[in-house]
Motif scaffolding. Structure first.
Motif, PDB file in Angstrom:
ATOM      1  N   TYR A  17      42.800  33.646  49.839  1.00  0.00           N
ATOM      2  CA  TYR A  17      43.056  33.503  48.397  1.00  0.00           C
ATOM      3  C   TYR A  17      44.030  32.383  48.040  1.00  0.00           C
ATOM      4  O   TYR A  17      44.205  32.079  46.863  1.00  0.00           O
ATOM      5  CB  TYR A  17      43.569  34.839  47.831  1.00  0.00           C
ATOM      6  N   ARG A  18      44.672  31.777  49.059  1.00  0.00           N
ATOM      7  CA  ARG A  18      45.648  30.717  48.758  1.00  0.00           C
ATOM      8  C   ARG A  18      44.993  29.587  47.974  1.00  0.00           C
ATOM      9  O   ARG A  18      43.926  29.101  48.360  1.00  0.00           O
ATOM     10  CB  ARG A  18      46.221  30.146  50.055  1.00  0.00           C
ATOM     11  N   GLY A  19      45.640  29.195  46.906  1.00  0.00           N
ATOM     12  CA  GLY A  19      45.152  28.095  46.079  1.00  0.00           C
ATOM     13  C   GLY A  19      44.202  28.540  44.986  1.00  0.00           C
ATOM     14  O   GLY A  19      44.034  27.845  43.981  1.00  0.00           O
ATOM     15  N   LYS A  20      43.607  29.721  45.168  1.00  0.00           N
ATOM     16  CA  LYS A  20      42.609  30.196  44.221  1.00  0.00           C
ATOM     17  C   LYS A  20      43.209  30.510  42.855  1.00  0.00           C
ATOM     18  O   LYS A  20      42.520  30.459  41.833  1.00  0.00           O
ATOM     19  CB  LYS A  20      41.965  31.456  44.807  1.00  0.00           C
ATOM     20  N   LEU A  76      42.516  32.984  34.307  1.00  0.00           N
ATOM     21  CA  LEU A  76      42.058  34.182  35.028  1.00  0.00           C
ATOM     22  C   LEU A  76      41.664  35.290  34.053  1.00  0.00           C
ATOM     23  O   LEU A  76      40.616  35.925  34.203  1.00  0.00           O
ATOM     24  CB  LEU A  76      43.160  34.677  35.981  1.00  0.00           C
ATOM     25  N   ARG A  77      42.506  35.471  33.033  1.00  0.00           N
ATOM     26  CA  ARG A  77      42.197  36.502  32.022  1.00  0.00           C
ATOM     27  C   ARG A  77      40.864  36.178  31.341  1.00  0.00           C
ATOM     28  O   ARG A  77      40.015  37.050  31.142  1.00  0.00           O
ATOM     29  CB  ARG A  77      43.293  36.571  30.965  1.00  0.00           C
ATOM     30  N   ALA A  78      40.685  34.926  30.969  1.00  0.00           N
ATOM     31  CA  ALA A  78      39.466  34.521  30.260  1.00  0.00           C
ATOM     32  C   ALA A  78      38.231  34.741  31.149  1.00  0.00           C
ATOM     33  O   ALA A  78      37.205  35.260  30.692  1.00  0.00           O
ATOM     34  CB  ALA A  78      39.577  33.069  29.828  1.00  0.00           C
ATOM     35  N   GLN A  79      38.343  34.358  32.423  1.00  0.00           N
ATOM     36  CA  GLN A  79      37.196  34.510  33.327  1.00  0.00           C
ATOM     37  C   GLN A  79      36.849  35.979  33.555  1.00  0.00           C
ATOM     38  O   GLN A  79      35.681  36.362  33.571  1.00  0.00           O
ATOM     39  CB  GLN A  79      37.501  33.852  34.686  1.00  0.00           C
ATOM     40  N   ARG A  80      37.894  36.795  33.757  1.00  0.00           N
ATOM     41  CA  ARG A  80      37.623  38.220  33.990  1.00  0.00           C
ATOM     42  C   ARG A  80      36.970  38.861  32.761  1.00  0.00           C
ATOM     43  O   ARG A  80      36.035  39.637  32.870  1.00  0.00           O
ATOM     44  CB  ARG A  80      38.918  38.941  34.368  1.00  0.00           C
ATOM     45  N   ARG A  81      37.509  38.512  31.580  1.00  0.00           N
ATOM     46  CA  ARG A  81      36.930  39.103  30.370  1.00  0.00           C
ATOM     47  C   ARG A  81      35.467  38.684  30.200  1.00  0.00           C
ATOM     48  O   ARG A  81      34.614  39.502  29.853  1.00  0.00           O
ATOM     49  CB  ARG A  81      37.727  38.693  29.129  1.00  0.00           C
ATOM     50  N   ALA A  82      35.178  37.421  30.480  1.00  0.00           N
ATOM     51  CA  ALA A  82      33.799  36.933  30.326  1.00  0.00           C
ATOM     52  C   ALA A  82      32.864  37.723  31.258  1.00  0.00           C
ATOM     53  O   ALA A  82      31.757  38.106  30.871  1.00  0.00           O
ATOM     54  CB  ALA A  82      33.738  35.444  30.637  1.00  0.00           C
ATOM     55  N   ARG A  83      33.325  37.981  32.485  1.00  0.00           N
ATOM     56  CA  ARG A  83      32.475  38.762  33.413  1.00  0.00           C
ATOM     57  C   ARG A  83      32.320  40.207  32.940  1.00  0.00           C
ATOM     58  O   ARG A  83      31.258  40.812  33.078  1.00  0.00           O
ATOM     59  CB  ARG A  83      33.065  38.717  34.832  1.00  0.00           C
ATOM     60  N   GLN A  84      33.396  40.773  32.383  1.00  0.00           N
ATOM     61  CA  GLN A  84      33.298  42.163  31.882  1.00  0.00           C
ATOM     62  C   GLN A  84      32.280  42.273  30.752  1.00  0.00           C
ATOM     63  O   GLN A  84      31.542  43.255  30.673  1.00  0.00           O
ATOM     64  CB  GLN A  84      34.683  42.638  31.405  1.00  0.00           C
ATOM     65  N   VAL A  85      32.244  41.256  29.905  1.00  0.00           N
ATOM     66  CA  VAL A  85      31.261  41.239  28.818  1.00  0.00           C
ATOM     67  C   VAL A  85      29.857  41.155  29.412  1.00  0.00           C
ATOM     68  O   VAL A  85      28.955  41.921  29.062  1.00  0.00           O
ATOM     69  CB  VAL A  85      31.520  40.062  27.849  1.00  0.00           C
ATOM     70  N   GLU A  86      29.707  40.237  30.359  1.00  0.00           N
ATOM     71  CA  GLU A  86      28.408  40.027  31.018  1.00  0.00           C
ATOM     72  C   GLU A  86      27.920  41.303  31.718  1.00  0.00           C
ATOM     73  O   GLU A  86      26.736  41.615  31.717  1.00  0.00           O
ATOM     74  CB  GLU A  86      28.619  38.933  32.063  1.00  0.00           C
ATOM     75  N   MET A  87      28.853  42.050  32.308  1.00  0.00           N
ATOM     76  CA  MET A  87      28.484  43.272  33.032  1.00  0.00           C
ATOM     77  C   MET A  87      28.271  44.467  32.102  1.00  0.00           C
ATOM     78  O   MET A  87      27.926  45.552  32.564  1.00  0.00           O
ATOM     79  CB  MET A  87      29.604  43.642  34.013  1.00  0.00           C
ATOM     80  N   GLY A  88      28.539  44.278  30.815  1.00  0.00           N
ATOM     81  CA  GLY A  88      28.366  45.373  29.860  1.00  0.00           C
ATOM     82  C   GLY A  88      29.485  46.402  29.927  1.00  0.00           C
ATOM     83  O   GLY A  88      29.348  47.523  29.442  1.00  0.00           O
ATOM     84  N   GLU A  96      53.130  26.976  42.953  1.00  0.00           N
ATOM     85  CA  GLU A  96      52.724  27.343  44.326  1.00  0.00           C
ATOM     86  C   GLU A  96      53.145  28.782  44.643  1.00  0.00           C
ATOM     87  O   GLU A  96      52.389  29.541  45.238  1.00  0.00           O
ATOM     88  CB  GLU A  96      53.379  26.394  45.350  1.00  0.00           C
ATOM     89  N   GLU A  97      54.361  29.128  44.235  1.00  0.00           N
ATOM     90  CA  GLU A  97      54.842  30.485  44.528  1.00  0.00           C
ATOM     91  C   GLU A  97      54.093  31.528  43.704  1.00  0.00           C
ATOM     92  O   GLU A  97      53.744  32.598  44.202  1.00  0.00           O
ATOM     93  CB  GLU A  97      56.344  30.602  44.281  1.00  0.00           C
ATOM     94  N   TRP A  98      53.809  31.198  42.457  1.00  0.00           N
ATOM     95  CA  TRP A  98      53.010  32.105  41.627  1.00  0.00           C
ATOM     96  C   TRP A  98      51.629  32.332  42.262  1.00  0.00           C
ATOM     97  O   TRP A  98      51.121  33.450  42.302  1.00  0.00           O
ATOM     98  CB  TRP A  98      52.852  31.550  40.210  1.00  0.00           C
ATOM     99  N   ASP A  99      51.057  31.240  42.741  1.00  0.00           N
ATOM    100  CA  ASP A  99      49.741  31.336  43.384  1.00  0.00           C
ATOM    101  C   ASP A  99      49.819  32.251  44.612  1.00  0.00           C
ATOM    102  O   ASP A  99      48.951  33.099  44.829  1.00  0.00           O
ATOM    103  CB  ASP A  99      49.268  29.928  43.784  1.00  0.00           C
ATOM    104  N   LEU A 100      50.902  32.086  45.382  1.00  0.00           N
ATOM    105  CA  LEU A 100      51.063  32.917  46.581  1.00  0.00           C
ATOM    106  C   LEU A 100      51.178  34.397  46.222  1.00  0.00           C
ATOM    107  O   LEU A 100      50.572  35.250  46.869  1.00  0.00           O
ATOM    108  CB  LEU A 100      52.297  32.458  47.369  1.00  0.00           C
ATOM    109  N   LYS A 101      51.938  34.680  45.162  1.00  0.00           N
ATOM    110  CA  LYS A 101      52.105  36.090  44.753  1.00  0.00           C
ATOM    111  C   LYS A 101      50.755  36.747  44.488  1.00  0.00           C
ATOM    112  O   LYS A 101      50.455  37.830  44.992  1.00  0.00           O
ATOM    113  CB  LYS A 101      52.946  36.180  43.483  1.00  0.00           C
ATOM    114  N   MET A 102      49.939  36.091  43.687  1.00  0.00           N
ATOM    115  CA  MET A 102      48.650  36.694  43.330  1.00  0.00           C
ATOM    116  C   MET A 102      47.712  36.694  44.529  1.00  0.00           C
ATOM    117  O   MET A 102      46.884  37.612  44.671  1.00  0.00           O
ATOM    118  CB  MET A 102      48.032  35.955  42.131  1.00  0.00           C
TER     119      MET A 102
END
Ligand SMILES: [Ca+2]
Length: 529
Positions: free
Chosen positions: A233-236, A244-256, A281-287
C-alpha cells in the motif's frame, strides 16, 4: 415369530423412508467475526480500495446489510452483541442481568469457542465458552503484547510498562509474551480459531454444532502490520483523503450501497485539506499500515474459511462479519520519533483518514452520528441464504443473539448465574436472511459518553453533550447534512421524549441524562438541568 419380526422391520422401513423424505434441517454452525475500529467504507465490498477478496467473496455468496448499527465503541458493542440487550442494561462490560450467546447456545447442544478481543470484566470461559485464547482487554501491541524479548526494541505501548490482560482457557496472563518471534495477534487469533474448528470435529464433539466468536483487534491502534503487507500500500495514499473519500463514495453509489441523492458531507471540520498537509509521506505510511492491518485480517479469514471447507462444514455454517464501531479519530501518538508500523511504534491513523474510512458518513468512533455507529454486516450461509443479496432493512447488534437463538432452536434463559435475565431487546434477523421483509424495531436508541441518538423508521434524532438535538431524514439524507430540528419541532420533541423514556428504562446515569437538553428545548434554545 416371523410376523412379529417382519412388522417392526416394515414399520422401521416406513419410518425411515419418511425421515429420509423430509429430513429435519440440521442446525447451522455459527461463526461470528468482528473487526475493531473499522470504518463503513474500508472493505472492498463496501466501496474500499483495500484488498479484501475473502470478505468480498463472502458478501457475493451471502447477503450484505447497508443499514446495520453498533454501539459506537468497543466494550458496549461487545456487551450488546453477546447478550441481545442494550449495553446500559448489562452495566456494559459487567454483563449483569443477562445471558451470553454462549450461555444460551451451550444448553441447546452447541460447543462454544472464542478467540480474540473480549473486553468484558469476566472471561469468556466464565460466560459459556469452552475454550478461549486472546486479549481480555481492549488494545495491545500486535507483535508482542508482553515483556521485551532479547534482541528486540521495547514494544510500543499506550502507557510505559503496561501489561494488558490476556487469557488462555480461563488462566489470566498479565502481559502475554509470545515465544514465536513472528507472532502477530491477527495470525495468532486465527490459529486458535482454526484449532477450535478442528476440536469441534473430533469424534467426541462432531455430532454437535459449534459457535465460534472470533474478535480481531485489527485495525484498532497501534498501527502495526507485517512489512510485506504494508509494502503493498505504500504510495497508494498519496492521492490524499479528499480524493479517497470521493473515490470510495463513487464506488458505493455504483454498488448500490448508498443513494446518490444523499448529500455528501464535507470533509470533517477538524481535518485540513490534503493539499495543506505537511509530511505527506508519513500520512501515506499511516494509511498504508491501516490498510495492511485490514488486508492481513482478510487473509486470515481466508485461511479460516479454507479449513472450514476442508472439514466439510462450509455448507451449513452461518458466518457473520461486522465491526464494533466506526473509524477512530483519536490521536494517540506515543512514539513520535518512530514511524508507524513496527513493534516499537505506538501510533494512530488519525482523524483525516478516519473521516475517509467512514465515507459517506459524518463523525467517528464514540459518536452516535452515522460514522460512529454504522457497520458493514455480511452474512453468508450456503445452506440457508440466497447468494448476492443486499438489504437496507435496519438492524442493530442486539439482533445478533436472537438470530443465533432462533436458528439454533435455543431458549432465551430467564435466569443466569443466580440473576434474573432482562427480557431481550433484539429481534431475530432470520427473516431477512431468508429474503423476507421482517417486522423491524419500532425504535432504536443509543448513548455513549456525551453522544446520544434515537431512530424511528426513516427518522433519526442525534445529539452531543449540551448541544441541541438534531433531526435527520435517513431516507433522504443519511449523511446527516440537513438538520430538520427547527423545521419539525414536534417530531424532534416527541422523539426526544422517547429517548428520555428509554434512558430511564435502561438506568442511564443521572449525570448522563442531566446534560441532555429536555424535549422541546430546541424551540426556545434553553438547556435543561
Ligand atoms: Ca472498537
Amino acid at each position: 415369530m416371523k410376523l412379529a419380526s417382519i412388522f417392526p422391520c416394515l414399520f422401521a422401513a416406513a419410518f425411515s423412508a419418511t425421515a429420509q423424505a423430509e429430513p429435519a434441517a440440521p442446525r447451522p454452525n455459527i461463526i461470528l467475526i468482528m473487526a475493531d475500529d473499522m470504518g463503513y467504507s474500508d472493505l472492498g465490498c463496501y466501496g474500499g480500495e483495500i484488498r479484501t477478496p475473502n470478505l468480498d467473496n463472502l458478501a457475493r455468496r451471502g447477503i450484505q446489510f447497508t443499514q446495520f448499527y453498533n454501539n459506537a465503541k468497543c466494550a458496549p458493542t461487545r456487551a450488546s452483541l453477546l447478550t441481545g440487550l442494550y449495553s446500559q442494561q448489562t452495566g456494559s462490560n459487567v454483563l449483569r442481568n443477562c445471558a451470553t450467546i454462549a450461555e444460551a447456545l451451550g444448553p441447546a447442544g452447541y460447543n462454544c469457542y472464542m478467540a480474540g478481543k473480549w473486553h468484558q470484566q469476566q472471561l469468556p470461559t466464565d460466560r459459556g465458552f469452552l475454550r478461549y485464547f486472546g486479549l481480555a482487554d481492549g488494545a495491545c501491541n500486535y507483535f508482542n503484547p508482553g515483556a521485551q524479548r532479547p534482541g528486540e526494541p521495547v514494544p510500543g505501548r499506550k502507557s510505559p510498562g503496561e501489561m494488558r490482560r490476556w487469557s488462555i482457557d480461563g488462566q489470566e496472563i498479565h502481559g502475554y509474551t509470545p515465544d514465536d518471534p513472528n507472532f502477530y495477534t491477527t495470525d495468532a487469533f486465527t490459529d486458535y480459531a482454526i484449532s477450535y474448528l478442528e476440536d469441534s470435529q473430533t469424534p467426541e464433539k462432531a455430532g454437535k454444532p459449534f459457535f465460534l466468536y472470533l474478535a480481531y483487534t485489527a485495525p484498532h491502534y497501534p498501527l502495526q502490520a507485517p512489512e510485506e503487507d504494508i509494502a503493498r500500500y505504500r504510495g497508494k495514499y498519496m492521492i490524499g483523503w479528499d480524493e479517497l473519500r470521493a473515490q470510495r463514495r463513487a464506488r458505493q453509489v455504483e454498488m448500490g450501497l448508498i443513494d446518490p441523492a444523499w448529500a455528501f458531507p464535507d470533509r470533517d471540520e477538524k481535518s485540513m485539506p490534503w493539499s495543506q498537509a505537511d509530511d505527506k509521506e508519513e500520512w501515506d505510511l499511516k494509511m498504508a499500515v491501516y490498510a495492511a492491518m485490514v488486508d492481513r485480517m482478510d487473509q486470515n479469514i481466508g485461511r479460516l474459511l479454507a479449513r472450514l471447507r476442508e472439514l466439510g462444514q462450509e455448507q451449513n455454517t452461518l458466518i457473520f462479519f461486522l465491526a464494533d464501531n466506526g473509524g477512530c479519530a483519536e490521536n494517540v501518538n506515543r512514539t513520535p520519533d518512530i514511524p508507524p508500523g513496527t513493534l516499537a511504534s505506538y501510533r494512530t491513523v488519525d482523524l483525516p483518514w478516519a473521516n475517509a474510512s467512514n465515507t459517506p458518513f459524518r463523525k467517528f468512533k464514540s459518536w452516535n452520528h452515522e460514522g460512529g455507529i454504522s457497520t458493514p454486516l455480511i452474512a453468508c450461509w450456503p445452506d440457508g441464504i440466497e447468494p448476492g443479496g443486499q438489504t437496507d432493512q435496519v438492524g442493530h447488534i442486539i439482533d445478533i443473539m436472537p438470530t443465533c437463538l432462533e436458528l439454533a432452536g435455543a431458549e432465551y434463559p430467564a435466569e443466569m448465574n443466580g440473576e434474573a435475565v432482562l427480557p431481550i431487546e433484539g429481534k431475530s434477523l432470520a427473516p431477512v436472511l431468508r429474503g423476507e421483509i421482517r417486522e423491524g424495531h419500532e425504535w432504536l436508541f443509543w448513548q455513549h459518553g456525551e453522544s446520544r441518538a434515537a431512530r424511528q423508521g426513516q427518522w433519526k434524532l442525534v445529539g452531543y453533550g449540551a448541544q441541541a438535538w438534531e433531526l435527520y431524514d435517513m431516507k433522504a439524507d443519511r449523511g446527516e447534512t440537513n438538520n430538520l430540528a427547527s423545521a419539525d419541532p414536534d417530531r424532534t420533541e416527541a422523539m426526544a421524549r422517547k429517548w428520555f423514556e428509554w434512558a430511564k428504562r435502561c438506568n442511564l446515569s443521572k449525570k448522563t441524562v442531566e446534560m441532555v437538553p429536555t424535549p422541546g428545548a430546541s424551540r426556545s434554545g434553553e438547556i435543561a438541568n
